[in-house]
Write a protein that holds these residues in place. Structure first.
Motif, PDB file in Angstrom:
ATOM      1  N   MET A   7      -6.948 -12.901  -7.852  1.00 46.11           N
ATOM      2  CA  MET A   7      -6.036 -13.503  -6.871  1.00 46.11           C
ATOM      3  C   MET A   7      -4.994 -12.446  -6.493  1.00 46.11           C
ATOM      4  N   ALA A   9      -6.031  -9.148  -4.146  1.00 45.48           N
ATOM      5  CA  ALA A   9      -6.800  -7.898  -4.179  1.00 45.48           C
ATOM      6  C   ALA A   9      -5.939  -6.771  -3.622  1.00 45.48           C
ATOM      7  N   GLY A  10      -5.296  -6.057  -4.538  1.00 50.96           N
ATOM      8  CA  GLY A  10      -4.488  -4.883  -4.190  1.00 50.96           C
ATOM      9  C   GLY A  10      -4.767  -3.840  -5.253  1.00 50.96           C
ATOM     10  N   VAL A  12      -3.753  -3.339  -8.527  1.00 54.28           N
ATOM     11  CA  VAL A  12      -4.150  -3.801  -9.863  1.00 54.28           C
ATOM     12  C   VAL A  12      -5.421  -4.653  -9.777  1.00 54.28           C
ATOM     13  N   GLY A  13      -5.433  -5.608  -8.849  1.00 53.24           N
ATOM     14  CA  GLY A  13      -6.559  -6.539  -8.772  1.00 53.24           C
ATOM     15  C   GLY A  13      -7.873  -5.849  -8.481  1.00 53.24           C
ATOM     16  N   ARG A  32      -5.951  -9.905   1.418  1.00 52.10           N
ATOM     17  CA  ARG A  32      -5.593  -9.993   2.836  1.00 52.10           C
ATOM     18  C   ARG A  32      -6.743  -9.480   3.714  1.00 52.10           C
ATOM     19  N   SER A  82       5.398 -10.192  -7.436  1.00 52.43           N
ATOM     20  CA  SER A  82       6.111 -11.370  -7.950  1.00 52.43           C
ATOM     21  C   SER A  82       6.592 -12.314  -6.842  1.00 52.43           C
ATOM     22  N   ALA A  84       5.157 -13.298  -4.353  1.00 53.70           N
ATOM     23  CA  ALA A  84       4.082 -14.173  -3.860  1.00 53.70           C
ATOM     24  C   ALA A  84       3.588 -15.155  -4.918  1.00 53.70           C
ATOM     25  N   PHE A 105      -1.408 -10.631 -14.496  1.00 54.28           N
ATOM     26  CA  PHE A 105      -1.287  -9.192 -14.777  1.00 54.28           C
ATOM     27  C   PHE A 105      -0.232  -8.628 -13.838  1.00 54.28           C
ATOM     28  N   VAL A 129      -0.055  -4.659 -17.600  1.00 57.88           N
ATOM     29  CA  VAL A 129      -0.771  -3.444 -17.217  1.00 57.88           C
ATOM     30  C   VAL A 129       0.172  -2.265 -17.459  1.00 57.88           C
ATOM     31  N   PHE A 131      -0.464   1.012 -17.162  1.00 61.15           N
ATOM     32  CA  PHE A 131      -0.708   2.246 -16.400  1.00 61.15           C
ATOM     33  C   PHE A 131      -0.445   2.036 -14.919  1.00 61.15           C
ATOM     34  N   ASN A 132      -0.443   3.162 -14.229  1.00 69.73           N
ATOM     35  CA  ASN A 132      -0.127   3.175 -12.806  1.00 69.73           C
ATOM     36  C   ASN A 132      -1.429   3.263 -12.001  1.00 69.73           C
ATOM     37  N   ILE A 133      -1.485   2.528 -10.893  1.00 71.50           N
ATOM     38  CA  ILE A 133      -2.663   2.595 -10.021  1.00 71.50           C
ATOM     39  C   ILE A 133      -2.190   2.885  -8.601  1.00 71.50           C
ATOM     40  N   LYS A 184       8.192  -3.851 -21.266  1.00 70.79           N
ATOM     41  CA  LYS A 184       7.675  -3.244 -20.029  1.00 70.79           C
ATOM     42  C   LYS A 184       8.772  -3.197 -18.965  1.00 70.79           C
ATOM     43  N   SER A 271       4.709   1.424  -7.657  1.00 72.93           N
ATOM     44  CA  SER A 271       4.271   0.518  -6.585  1.00 72.93           C
ATOM     45  C   SER A 271       5.470   0.091  -5.731  1.00 72.93           C
TER      46      SER A 271
HETATM   47  N1  LIG Z   1       0.335  -0.781  -8.786  1.00 71.09           N
HETATM   48  C1  LIG Z   1       0.624  -0.422 -10.020  1.00 71.09           C
HETATM   49  O1  LIG Z   1       0.532   0.745 -10.383  1.00 71.09           O
HETATM   50  C2  LIG Z   1       1.041  -1.455 -11.037  1.00 71.09           C
HETATM   51  C3  LIG Z   1       0.985  -1.123 -12.398  1.00 71.09           C
HETATM   52  C4  LIG Z   1       1.358  -2.069 -13.335  1.00 71.09           C
HETATM   53  C5  LIG Z   1       1.762  -3.321 -12.926  1.00 71.09           C
HETATM   54  N2  LIG Z   1       1.832  -3.608 -11.599  1.00 71.09           N
HETATM   55  C6  LIG Z   1       2.258  -4.959 -11.237  1.00 71.09           C
HETATM   56  O2  LIG Z   1       1.090  -5.683 -10.857  1.00 71.09           O
HETATM   57  C7  LIG Z   1       1.411  -6.633  -9.833  1.00 71.09           C
HETATM   58  C8  LIG Z   1       0.541  -6.352  -8.625  1.00 71.09           C
HETATM   59  O3  LIG Z   1       0.912  -5.079  -8.113  1.00 71.09           O
HETATM   60  P1  LIG Z   1       0.004  -4.276  -7.072  1.00 71.09           P
HETATM   61  O4  LIG Z   1       0.612  -2.927  -6.976  1.00 71.09           O
HETATM   62  O5  LIG Z   1      -1.420  -4.435  -7.424  1.00 71.09           O
HETATM   63  O6  LIG Z   1       0.297  -5.119  -5.756  1.00 71.09           O
HETATM   64  P2  LIG Z   1      -0.404  -4.963  -4.321  1.00 71.09           P
HETATM   65  O7  LIG Z   1      -1.122  -3.668  -4.248  1.00 71.09           O
HETATM   66  O8  LIG Z   1       0.614  -5.304  -3.308  1.00 71.09           O
HETATM   67  O9  LIG Z   1      -1.549  -6.083  -4.355  1.00 71.09           O
HETATM   68  C9  LIG Z   1      -1.328  -7.462  -4.169  1.00 71.09           C
HETATM   69  C10 LIG Z   1      -2.134  -7.883  -2.948  1.00 71.09           C
HETATM   70  O10 LIG Z   1      -2.197  -9.300  -2.925  1.00 71.09           O
HETATM   71  C11 LIG Z   1      -2.017  -9.709  -1.561  1.00 71.09           C
HETATM   72  N3  LIG Z   1      -1.629 -11.110  -1.491  1.00 71.09           N
HETATM   73  C12 LIG Z   1      -0.410 -11.672  -1.709  1.00 71.09           C
HETATM   74  N4  LIG Z   1      -0.480 -13.006  -1.513  1.00 71.09           N
HETATM   75  C13 LIG Z   1      -1.752 -13.286  -1.143  1.00 71.09           C
HETATM   76  C14 LIG Z   1      -2.423 -14.475  -0.770  1.00 71.09           C
HETATM   77  N5  LIG Z   1      -1.806 -15.662  -0.755  1.00 71.09           N
HETATM   78  N6  LIG Z   1      -3.736 -14.394  -0.429  1.00 71.09           N
HETATM   79  C15 LIG Z   1      -4.375 -13.205  -0.435  1.00 71.09           C
HETATM   80  N7  LIG Z   1      -3.782 -12.025  -0.765  1.00 71.09           N
HETATM   81  C16 LIG Z   1      -2.483 -12.081  -1.126  1.00 71.09           C
HETATM   82  C17 LIG Z   1      -0.945  -8.766  -1.080  1.00 71.09           C
HETATM   83  O11 LIG Z   1      -0.843  -8.783   0.324  1.00 71.09           O
HETATM   84  P3  LIG Z   1       0.640  -8.657   1.020  1.00 71.09           P
HETATM   85  O12 LIG Z   1       1.172  -7.321   0.623  1.00 71.09           O
HETATM   86  O13 LIG Z   1       0.324  -8.776   2.462  1.00 71.09           O
HETATM   87  O14 LIG Z   1       1.459  -9.778   0.488  1.00 71.09           O
HETATM   88  C18 LIG Z   1      -1.460  -7.436  -1.628  1.00 71.09           C
HETATM   89  O15 LIG Z   1      -2.435  -6.883  -0.783  1.00 71.09           O
HETATM   90  C19 LIG Z   1       2.906  -6.462  -9.566  1.00 71.09           C
HETATM   91  O16 LIG Z   1       3.643  -7.371 -10.337  1.00 71.09           O
HETATM   92  C20 LIG Z   1       3.176  -5.030 -10.041  1.00 71.09           C
HETATM   93  O17 LIG Z   1       4.527  -4.806 -10.422  1.00 71.09           O
HETATM   94  C21 LIG Z   1       1.467  -2.712 -10.650  1.00 71.09           C
END
Ligand SMILES: NC(=O)c1ccc[n+]([C@@H]2O[C@H](COP(=O)([O-])OP(=O)(O)OC[C@H]3O[C@@H](n4cnc5c(N)ncnc54)[C@H](OP(=O)(O)O)[C@@H]3O)[C@@H](O)[C@H]2O)c1
Length: 339
Positions: A7, A9-10, A12-13, A32, A82, A84, A105, A129, A131-133, A184, A271
């Motif tokens: 839920m 797809a970015g 982490v997902g 999205r 968070s 969302a 996650f 999580v 690590f960094n993605i 964290k 991120s």
């Molecule tokens: N990236 C990292 O390196 C990392 C590492 C550790 C932990 N985290 C944590 O993990 C979590 C996710 O981070 P992320 O970097 O993976 O975030 P992200 O890349 O922004 O991915 C989340 C995705 O979900 C989409 N989304 C939101 N609401 C939605 C809905 N109702 N239906 C469909 N898609 C939806 C978002 O679109 P919109 O942007 O359009 O809302 C975005 O594309 C955060 O809490 C972050 O702090 C991230």
């Protein structure tokens, strides 16, 4: 075999889901339409700093922009930012099956509570999580630093553990996830500093002035944790209080003593930086904001973290014209905020 739903797809997902799918698990991704069309064009490529390079072609990906696509999933990983979580929690409540296990996650300390409130009869578990993605474009997602995933210990997760292990992402089951999440949060205080610096994490953490900013933010948080009786889990080789002190040593010494902290891809960024670049709302209220909320509960102040929130607000409002903060300028600003 349990079916996995993603839920959000970015970064982490798609990384977690993609690694699980490569290892043989059935995965459904909800994201999205804009990102789905990139994946439909390029497929999903997963790389890491140790040489992982795996590819899932577009036709192998079960992609949807509708939450209802997760109706049949056994385990749902929530990987939205968070801001969302509340909306997603209500959308999941309307469609997932009663036995589905939901795992957050996400960073921050209250996403699991938010999900559980909307899903009172489901098993909702906290994950972390470390690590960094990085999203590298054209459907490529890159793990840029080390660490092991942690998740709340729960019997309902037993069927999925072998799949995470096979994916090269073994889950460490933890009896005290609040301690993990507060631990964290201390590390995530750097997300705002990295975003304001506008340089990669490794370059930022190699500069003493930025590290001193992080040290100030962490020490302020640690003093509040102590007053509130919160004991954060040690997630780095050094205990949190020692790390906050180590951050202040000169660069040459830091490079020698903190090799593991700097053992990351030179391109990795927080991120929160990605959010500023994309003009999205950041998670600062769920990171620095938690330190301020804790201070408020204790009748105390958190001027360093409050100043970082304000600087991120300013950056969000300024868009592409935002200030790129040098280490010395940011440090001077934080020091004067706490004076
Ligand atoms: N990236 C990292 O390196 C990392 C590492 C550790 C932990 N985290 C944590 O993990 C979590 C996710 O981070 P992320 O970097 O993976 O975030 P992200 O890349 O922004 O991915 C989340 C995705 O979900 C989409 N989304 C939101 N609401 C939605 C809905 N109702 N239906 C469909 N898609 C939806 C978002 O679109 P919109 O942007 O359009 O809302 C975005 O594309 C955060 O809490 C972050 O702090 C991230």
């Amino acid at each position: 075999m349990p079916s996995i739903g993603i839920m959000g797809a970015g970064s982490v997902g798609l990384y977690l889901g993609g690694c699980l799918q490569v290892a043989g698990a059935p995965v459904t991704y909800v994201g999205r339409p804009s990102l789905i069309s990139v994946l439909q064009q390029h497929g999903l490529r997963l790389t890491d700093y140790l040489g992982r390079d795996q590819f899932l072609p577009a036709q192998a990906l079960n992609l949807s922009s509708e939450v209802s696509a997760l109706a049949a999933c056994d385990v749902i990983l929530v990987t939205v930012k968070s801001a969302a979580t509340r909306e997603v929690a209500h959308a999941l409540a309307s469609c997932i099956k009663p036995q589905a296990v939901v795992v957050s996650f996400q960073n921050g300390v209250r996403n699991t509570d938010c999900l559980q409130a909307a899903l009172p009869n489901h098993t909702v578990l906290a994950g972390m999580v470390p690590f960094n993605i990085l999203q590298c474009g054209d459907g490529r997602f890159h793990q840029g630093s080390f660490g092991q995933l942690e998740v709340a210990e729960h019997a309902d997760l037993t069927p999925v553990l072998p799949h995470f292990a096979a994916a090269g992402l073994p889950l460490m089951c933890c009896p005290d996830m609040p301690a993990v999440l507060w631990g964290k949060l201390l590390l995530n205080l750097n997300n705002a500093i990295n975003a304001l610096s506008n340089i990669p994490l490794k370059a930022e953490l190699s500069q003493r002035a930025y590290r001193r900013c992080l040290s100030l933010a962490q020490r302020e948080a640690l003093a509040l944790y102590q007053a509130a009786g919160i004991q954060p889990k040690q997630l780095t080789p050094l205990p949190p209080a020692w790390l906050a002190r180590l951050l202040t040593v000169p660069d040459v010494l830091f490079r020698l003593l903190a090799q593991r902290m700097l053992a990351m891809d030179p391109l990795a960024r927080s991120s929160m930086w990605e959010d500023l670049e994309a003009g999205r709302r950041t998670e600062v209220d769920w990171i620095q904001g938690e330190v301020i909320a804790l201070a408020n509960r204790l009748g105390k102040a958190a001027p360093i973290n409050a100043c970082l929130v304000q600087l991120i607000r300013d950056a969000e409002a300024a868009g592409p014209q935002r200030i790129r903060w040098s280490g010395p300028d940011l440090l001077a600003t934080l020091q004067s905020a706490s004076a």
